[in-house]
Write a protein that holds these residues in place. Structure first.
Motif, mmCIF file in Angstrom:
data_model
loop_
_atom_site.group_PDB
_atom_site.id
_atom_site.type_symbol
_atom_site.label_atom_id
_atom_site.label_comp_id
_atom_site.label_asym_id
_atom_site.label_seq_id
_atom_site.Cartn_x
_atom_site.Cartn_y
_atom_site.Cartn_z
ATOM 1 N N VAL A 151 0.837 -1.201 0.000
ATOM 2 C CA VAL A 151 0.000 0.000 0.000
ATOM 3 C C VAL A 151 0.876 1.257 0.000
ATOM 4 O O VAL A 151 0.604 2.210 -0.743
ATOM 5 N N CYS A 152 1.928 1.257 0.807
ATOM 6 C CA CYS A 152 2.831 2.425 0.843
ATOM 7 C C CYS A 152 3.493 2.650 -0.514
ATOM 8 O O CYS A 152 3.618 3.793 -0.970
ATOM 9 N N PHE A 153 3.902 1.564 -1.161
ATOM 10 C CA PHE A 153 4.513 1.692 -2.491
ATOM 11 C C PHE A 153 3.491 2.239 -3.496
ATOM 12 O O PHE A 153 3.823 3.095 -4.329
ATOM 13 N N THR A 154 2.248 1.754 -3.413
ATOM 14 C CA THR A 154 1.199 2.229 -4.318
ATOM 15 C C THR A 154 0.936 3.718 -4.125
ATOM 16 O O THR A 154 0.794 4.472 -5.094
ATOM 17 N N ILE A 155 0.878 4.146 -2.862
ATOM 18 C CA ILE A 155 0.644 5.560 -2.566
ATOM 19 C C ILE A 155 1.790 6.419 -3.085
ATOM 20 O O ILE A 155 1.572 7.462 -3.719
ATOM 21 N N LEU A 156 3.021 5.983 -2.835
ATOM 22 C CA LEU A 156 4.189 6.742 -3.287
ATOM 23 C C LEU A 156 4.219 6.843 -4.808
ATOM 24 O O LEU A 156 4.458 7.930 -5.367
ATOM 25 N N ALA A 157 3.983 5.727 -5.495
ATOM 26 C CA ALA A 157 3.992 5.730 -6.962
ATOM 27 C C ALA A 157 2.875 6.623 -7.511
ATOM 28 O O ALA A 157 3.073 7.380 -8.476
ATOM 29 N N SER A 158 1.696 6.571 -6.893
ATOM 30 C CA SER A 158 0.553 7.364 -7.357
ATOM 31 C C SER A 158 0.799 8.856 -7.189
ATOM 32 O O SER A 158 0.511 9.659 -8.094
ATOM 33 N N LEU A 159 1.349 9.236 -6.035
ATOM 34 C CA LEU A 159 1.597 10.657 -5.792
ATOM 35 C C LEU A 159 2.775 11.166 -6.627
ATOM 36 O O LEU A 159 2.797 12.341 -7.011
ATOM 37 N N THR A 160 3.730 10.297 -6.916
ATOM 38 C CA THR A 160 4.825 10.683 -7.815
ATOM 39 C C THR A 160 4.284 10.974 -9.207
ATOM 40 O O THR A 160 4.691 11.943 -9.871
ATOM 41 N N TYR A 161 3.340 10.146 -9.653
ATOM 42 C CA TYR A 161 2.671 10.387 -10.931
ATOM 43 C C TYR A 161 1.961 11.739 -10.917
ATOM 44 O O TYR A 161 2.074 12.527 -11.861
ATOM 45 N N CYS A 162 1.222 12.018 -9.835
ATOM 46 C CA CYS A 162 0.513 13.300 -9.734
ATOM 47 C C CYS A 162 1.486 14.473 -9.768
ATOM 48 O O CYS A 162 1.204 15.508 -10.384
ATOM 49 N N TYR A 163 2.628 14.302 -9.129
ATOM 50 C CA TYR A 163 3.604 15.388 -9.032
ATOM 51 C C TYR A 163 4.261 15.681 -10.378
ATOM 52 O O TYR A 163 4.399 16.837 -10.770
ATOM 53 N N TYR A 164 4.639 14.630 -11.098
ATOM 54 C CA TYR A 164 5.389 14.838 -12.345
ATOM 55 C C TYR A 164 4.502 14.924 -13.586
ATOM 56 O O TYR A 164 4.875 15.579 -14.566
ATOM 57 N N ILE A 165 3.350 14.257 -13.587
ATOM 58 C CA ILE A 165 2.495 14.236 -14.777
ATOM 59 C C ILE A 165 1.346 15.243 -14.638
ATOM 60 O O ILE A 165 1.239 16.203 -15.405
ATOM 61 N N SER A 166 0.497 15.019 -13.625
ATOM 62 C CA SER A 166 -0.689 15.868 -13.483
ATOM 63 C C SER A 166 -0.328 17.318 -13.205
ATOM 64 O O SER A 166 -1.028 18.240 -13.630
ATOM 65 N N LYS A 167 0.773 17.537 -12.480
ATOM 66 C CA LYS A 167 1.181 18.898 -12.146
ATOM 67 C C LYS A 167 1.471 19.732 -13.388
ATOM 68 O O LYS A 167 1.304 20.952 -13.389
ATOM 69 N N ASN A 168 1.888 19.062 -14.470
ATOM 70 C CA ASN A 168 2.246 19.762 -15.700
ATOM 71 C C ASN A 168 1.085 19.852 -16.686
ATOM 72 O O ASN A 168 1.265 20.295 -17.822
ATOM 73 N N ILE A 169 -0.088 19.419 -16.272
ATOM 74 C CA ILE A 169 -1.298 19.561 -17.073
ATOM 75 C C ILE A 169 -2.051 20.787 -16.560
ATOM 76 O O ILE A 169 -2.155 20.985 -15.350
ATOM 77 N N PRO A 170 -2.559 21.632 -17.432
ATOM 78 C CA PRO A 170 -3.265 22.841 -16.972
ATOM 79 C C PRO A 170 -4.379 22.495 -15.990
ATOM 80 O O PRO A 170 -5.102 21.514 -16.169
ATOM 81 N N LYS A 171 -4.488 23.315 -14.941
ATOM 82 C CA LYS A 171 -5.509 23.055 -13.926
ATOM 83 C C LYS A 171 -6.899 23.145 -14.542
ATOM 84 O O LYS A 171 -7.139 23.883 -15.499
#
Length: 350
Positions: free
Chosen positions: A11-31
Motif C-alpha cells: 500500500v505504501c509503495f502504491t501511494i508513493l507511486a501514485s503521488l509521484t505520478y501526480c507530481y510529475y504528470i498531473s502537475k504539468n497539465i493545466p488546472k
C-alpha cells in the motif's frame, strides 16, 4: 500479522507511486477538467486501498488519511487550489498529501486575544501520554462489555473515538515535524469547552477535517447556492451541503472499518444532517438576536451544546460503533499486535 506487514509495504509503495505520478504528470497539465481527468484514476485507487487490509484499524486509518484527506487534497489540486498547489518538492508533496496536517500560517494581525492564544497552544507530551493511558484503560474495560450497560458502552465508544482520533492525528503531525520541521496547526482545540455548535464544529472539533471540507465543499457551494437561493439561504444551504458530504464520508469510514461487511443504514448520515440543520438554525437565531444585544451565558450554552452533541451521538452516531463491534475488534487487534511485537523481540534476542 506477518501478512499485514506485506500489505502495508504494498500500500505504501502504491501511494508513493501514485503521488509521484501526480507530481510529475498531473502537475504539468493545466488546472481544470483535464488535470482532474488525469487524477481520477489515482482517486479511484486511493478509494479502494483501505480494503487491502484485514485489520479494521488499518482500514480506518488508511480510509481517513488517504481515501478522504488525500483524495480531497487532490481534488483541490486539480483546480489549482489547496496545499498541494503551492511550489513544493516531491518529498513535501507526498507528506502533505498523506499526513493529516495543515501548515500553520503566520499571524497577519496582532489582535488575537490572549485567551485564543492559550487555547491554540500546542499540547504537551504529558497531555498525550495521559490520553494514551486513558485509552489503554478503556481497552481493559472492553473485556467486561457484557456486564456493562448499553449507554455506558456508548460513552466508552465516545471516549475511545476521541482519544484514538486525537492521538492518531497528533502522531501524523509529529511525523511531519520530524521529517520537515513544519509548524503544524492544532487538530483539536478542547472540544469539551464548546459554547455553541458553531464553536464546536468550526473551531474545536477535528479542525483538519473542518478545513478540508470548507475548501472542497463549502467554499465552492456557497456562490452556487447564493445565486439560487439568495445570500442568506445560500450560506445556510452550503453549510448543510458540507455536513451532508461529511456524513457520507463518515459512512464510508465505517464501511472501511467493517471490511465492507457493514452496509450503511444511514444513521451516521442523519446525525450530520441533523447537526447541519441545527447549526444553520443556530446561526440564523444568533444573527437575529445580535441586533438586540442578547445572548446566552457560556455557563448555560456550554452544557447545552455538549448535551446536544452527546445525546445525538448516542442516538445516531455511536450505534454504528456497536454494530461494528468496535470493542471486540480493538481488543483483538491490539492483542495481536502486542503478541507480534513480543514475538519479534524474542526472535531478535535469540
Amino acid at each position: 500479522m506477518e501478512g499485514e506487514i506485506g500489505r502495508i509495504i504494498k500500500v505504501c509503495f502504491t501511494i508513493l507511486a501514485s503521488l509521484t505520478y501526480c507530481y510529475y504528470i498531473s502537475k504539468n497539465i493545466p488546472k481544470g477538467l483535464f488535470r482532474l481527468l488525469s487524477i481520477l484514476p489515482i482517486i479511484s485507487i486511493f478509494t479502494y486501498l483501505p480494503l487491502s487490509f484485514s485489520s479494521g484499524h488499518l482500514r480506518g486509518t488508511t480510509g481517513l488519511f488517504i481515501s478522504w484527506l488525500a483524495n480531497f487534497k487532490l481534488l483541490l489540486f486539480s483546480f489549482g487550489h489547496g496545499p498541494l498547489s503551492s511550489p513544493l518538492s516531491l518529498q513535501f508533496f507526498v507528506s502533505i498529501s498523506c499526513l493529516p496536517i495543515k501548515i500553520k500560517e503566520k499571524a497577519s494581525s496582532a489582535s488575537t486575544s490572549a485567551t485564543a492564544q492559550v487555547l491554540l497552544k500546542p499540547k504537551s507530551g504529558l497531555n498525550y501520554a495521559i490520553k494514551a493511558l486513558i485509552l489503554a484503560l478503556l481497552l481493559r474495560l472492553y473485556v467486561y462489555q457484557q456486564y456493562l450497560h448499553r449507554y455506558f458502552m456508548l460513552f466508552l465508544y465516545c471516549e475511545y473515538m476521541y482519544f484514538t482520533l486525537e492521538l492518531l492525528l497528533a502522531m501524523g503531525a509529529a511525523l511531519a515535524r520530524l521529517l520537515h520541521g513544519l509548524d503544524i496547526e492544532t487538530q483539536f482545540n478542547h472540544p469539551y469547552l464548546s459554547t455553541s455548535l458553531q464553536d464546536f464544529w468550526g473551531k474545536r472539533w477535528n479542525l483538519m477535517i473542518t478545513s478540508i471540507l470548507r475548501s472542497t465543499v463549502y467554499e465552492p457551494a456557497r456562490p452556487i447556492c447564493t445565486r439560487i437561493f439568495g445570500k442568506k439561504w445560500g450560506l445556510l444551504s452550503a453549510l448543510f451541503a458540507t455536513f451532508l458530504v461529511s456524513g457520507l464520508m463518515h459512512e464510508l469510514m465505517f464501511y472501511y472499518m467493517s471490511g465492507g461487511a457493514m452496509k450503511p443504514n444511514w444513521e451516521v448520515m442523519w446525525f450530520f444532517a441533523l447537526h447541519g440543520i441545527c447549526l444553520a438554525l443556530e446561526i440564523a437565531v444568533k444573527k437575529s438576536l445580535a441586533t438586540e444585544g442578547w445572548r446566552l451565558h457560556p455557563f448555560v450554552s456550554g452544557p447545552l451544546t455538549l448535551g446536544f452533541v452527546v445525546a445525538t451521538s448516542f442516538w445516531l452516531f455511536f450505534p454504528a460503533y456497536a454494530r461494528l463491534n468496535a470493542a471486540t475488534m480493538a481488543t483483538v487487534e491490539i492483542a495481536a499486535f502486542v503478541d507480534f511485537v513480543k514475538g519479534s523481540v524474542g526472535y531478535i534476542n535469540v
